[in-house]
Design an enzyme around this catalytic site. Structure first.
Site, PDB file in Angstrom:
ATOM      1  N   ARG A  60       0.823  -1.211   0.000  1.00 49.91           N
ATOM      2  CA  ARG A  60       0.000   0.000   0.000  1.00 49.91           C
ATOM      3  C   ARG A  60       0.861   1.267   0.000  1.00 49.91           C
ATOM      4  O   ARG A  60       0.504   2.283  -0.600  1.00 49.91           O
ATOM      5  CB  ARG A  60      -0.906  -0.030   1.240  1.00 49.91           C
ATOM      6  CG  ARG A  60      -1.901   1.114   1.332  1.00 49.91           C
ATOM      7  CD  ARG A  60      -2.954   0.792   2.384  1.00 49.91           C
ATOM      8  NE  ARG A  60      -3.919   1.866   2.536  1.00 49.91           N
ATOM      9  CZ  ARG A  60      -3.974   2.674   3.590  1.00 49.91           C
ATOM     10  NH1 ARG A  60      -3.113   2.525   4.587  1.00 49.91           N
ATOM     11  NH2 ARG A  60      -4.887   3.624   3.660  1.00 49.91           N
ATOM     12  N   HIS A  64       0.312   4.405  -2.477  1.00 48.15           N
ATOM     13  CA  HIS A  64       0.059   5.772  -2.014  1.00 48.15           C
ATOM     14  C   HIS A  64       1.186   6.725  -2.408  1.00 48.15           C
ATOM     15  O   HIS A  64       0.977   7.938  -2.463  1.00 48.15           O
ATOM     16  CB  HIS A  64      -0.167   5.792  -0.505  1.00 48.15           C
ATOM     17  CG  HIS A  64      -1.535   5.332  -0.107  1.00 48.15           C
ATOM     18  ND1 HIS A  64      -2.299   5.979   0.848  1.00 48.15           N
ATOM     19  CD2 HIS A  64      -2.300   4.303  -0.542  1.00 48.15           C
ATOM     20  CE1 HIS A  64      -3.468   5.352   0.987  1.00 48.15           C
ATOM     21  NE2 HIS A  64      -3.485   4.327   0.149  1.00 48.15           N
ATOM     22  N   ASN A  92      -3.558   8.910   4.488  1.00 47.75           N
ATOM     23  CA  ASN A  92      -2.308   8.382   5.041  1.00 47.75           C
ATOM     24  C   ASN A  92      -2.220   8.440   6.565  1.00 47.75           C
ATOM     25  O   ASN A  92      -1.607   7.577   7.194  1.00 47.75           O
ATOM     26  CB  ASN A  92      -1.108   9.152   4.472  1.00 47.75           C
ATOM     27  CG  ASN A  92      -0.983   9.017   2.966  1.00 47.75           C
ATOM     28  OD1 ASN A  92      -1.422   8.031   2.381  1.00 47.75           O
ATOM     29  ND2 ASN A  92      -0.393  10.013   2.320  1.00 47.75           N
ATOM     30  N   HIS A 191      -6.577  -5.996  -1.955  1.00 45.47           N
ATOM     31  CA  HIS A 191      -7.324  -6.085  -0.695  1.00 45.47           C
ATOM     32  C   HIS A 191      -7.597  -7.532  -0.296  1.00 45.47           C
ATOM     33  O   HIS A 191      -8.353  -7.787   0.634  1.00 45.47           O
ATOM     34  CB  HIS A 191      -8.635  -5.290  -0.800  1.00 45.47           C
ATOM     35  CG  HIS A 191      -8.425  -3.807  -0.748  1.00 45.47           C
ATOM     36  ND1 HIS A 191      -9.462  -2.897  -0.802  1.00 45.47           N
ATOM     37  CD2 HIS A 191      -7.289  -3.069  -0.649  1.00 45.47           C
ATOM     38  CE1 HIS A 191      -8.967  -1.669  -0.739  1.00 45.47           C
ATOM     39  NE2 HIS A 191      -7.650  -1.757  -0.655  1.00 45.47           N
TER      40      HIS A 191
END
Length: 318
Positions: A60, A64, A92, A191
């Protein structure tokens, strides 16, 4: 005339050299830091073996980073008295993890080959190695990114897709970065590992109707309906096999057991239902598409050549 022709050809050669130097390559550190990939891999495997969730967190972290002005390690920069980074952005803050693992890897690489391996490349390789460590697919990570000297709180708030987005919003958010709806579904399959905080799925488990009632009740047990209460309590994004990178995530969506609103939107009578069905019946197709999409994501606007720098400490500009 001949002189002009020579100048043109010489200029063309320089242009081609410049273009080539701006490209990433799989063997970028082959001579300058030949142990780079093994150092990163060893540290990632160690971190994931201690805490499986860290694999999802490192994956992740890369996502990001890349969705905010490209894969340039901007997300790693700490705030200073005159600089605000991306760590406190909505998507975040109190959510993105793995910074310490990157610090450890950077420290080891600086000992082995000082000033050579960028933080952006570390994040990209760590994402791949994390996926593999949790039985997911591998892919060739192209290398040669430089680190940014700045970050953007505003872009982090605007460009990272929210877990509250509807399908059209998800398609748009990914399209803005050059991804098709199919690639968006494949990347959402990340996910299949990791966990989410109560605060981002509370509304879904208490208010939405396209959710399996037993699944909702089981999640409510650890996520009180009152905002501020248990906000950071965790639940697995994939309730079936939360630490195994497989296609169970898509099967859960078919059973209305998507934890996030944005998850269930992929299977809600819309244009992506068929892709979810395809991935739920063929894990290999999902893994192949995911790996290809990750290569594409890693190539989002990388800084190369004289653009950016090789940070000595991933948390601050040299």
């Amino acid at each position: 005339m001949a002189s002009n022709k020579f100048k043109f050809l010489f200029g063309l050669v320089l242009l081609l050299i410049g273009t080539a130097s701006a490209q990433l390559s799989s063997n970028f550190y082959a001579t300058t830091c030949p142990n780079a990939l093994s150092i990163i891999n060893k540290a990632v495997v160690s971190a994931v073996s201690k805490e499986a969730r860290m694999g999802a967190s490192l994956l992740r972290l890369h996502f990001h980073d890349c969705f905010v002005n490209g894969c340039d390690a901007s997300i790693l920069l700490d705030d200073t008295s005159n600089f605000t980074g991306e760590k406190t952005a909505g998507p975040n803050n109190n959510s993105v993890r793995g910074y310490e693992v990157i610090d450890t890897i950077k420290s080891q690489l600086e000992s082995s080959c000082p000033g050579v391996v960028s933080c952006a490349d570390i994040v990209a390789v760590a994402a791949r190695d994390s996926t593999v460590a949790l039985s997911g697919p591998s892919w060739t990570v192209l290398l040669g990114r430089r680190d940014s000297t700045t970050a953007s709180l505003n872009t982090a708030n605007s460009d990272i897709p929210s877990p509250l987005l509807n399908l059209s919003g998800l398609i748009t958010a990914f399209s803005n970065k050059g991804f098709s709806a199919k690639e968006m579904v494949a990347l959402s399959g990340s996910h299949t590992i990791g966990q989410a905080r109560c605060t981002v799925f509370r509304t879904r488990i208490y208010n939405e109707t396209d959710i399996d009632s037993n699944f909702a009740k089981s999640r409510q047990a650890n996520c009180p309906s009152t905002s501020g209460s248990g906000d950071n309590n965790l639940a697995p994004l994939d309730t079936t096999s939360p630490t195994s990178f497989d296609n169970a995530y898509f099967k859960n969506l078919q059973s209305q057991k998507g934890l996030l609103h944005s998850d269930q939107q992929l299977f809600s009578g819309g244009s992506t239902d068929s892709q979810v069905n395809a991935y739920s019946t063929n894990a290999q197709t999902f893994k192949t598409d995911f790996a290809n999409a990750m290569v594409k994501m890693g190539n989002l606007s990388p800084l190369t050549g004289s653009n950016g720098q090789i940070r000595k400490n991933c948390r601050k500009v040299n």
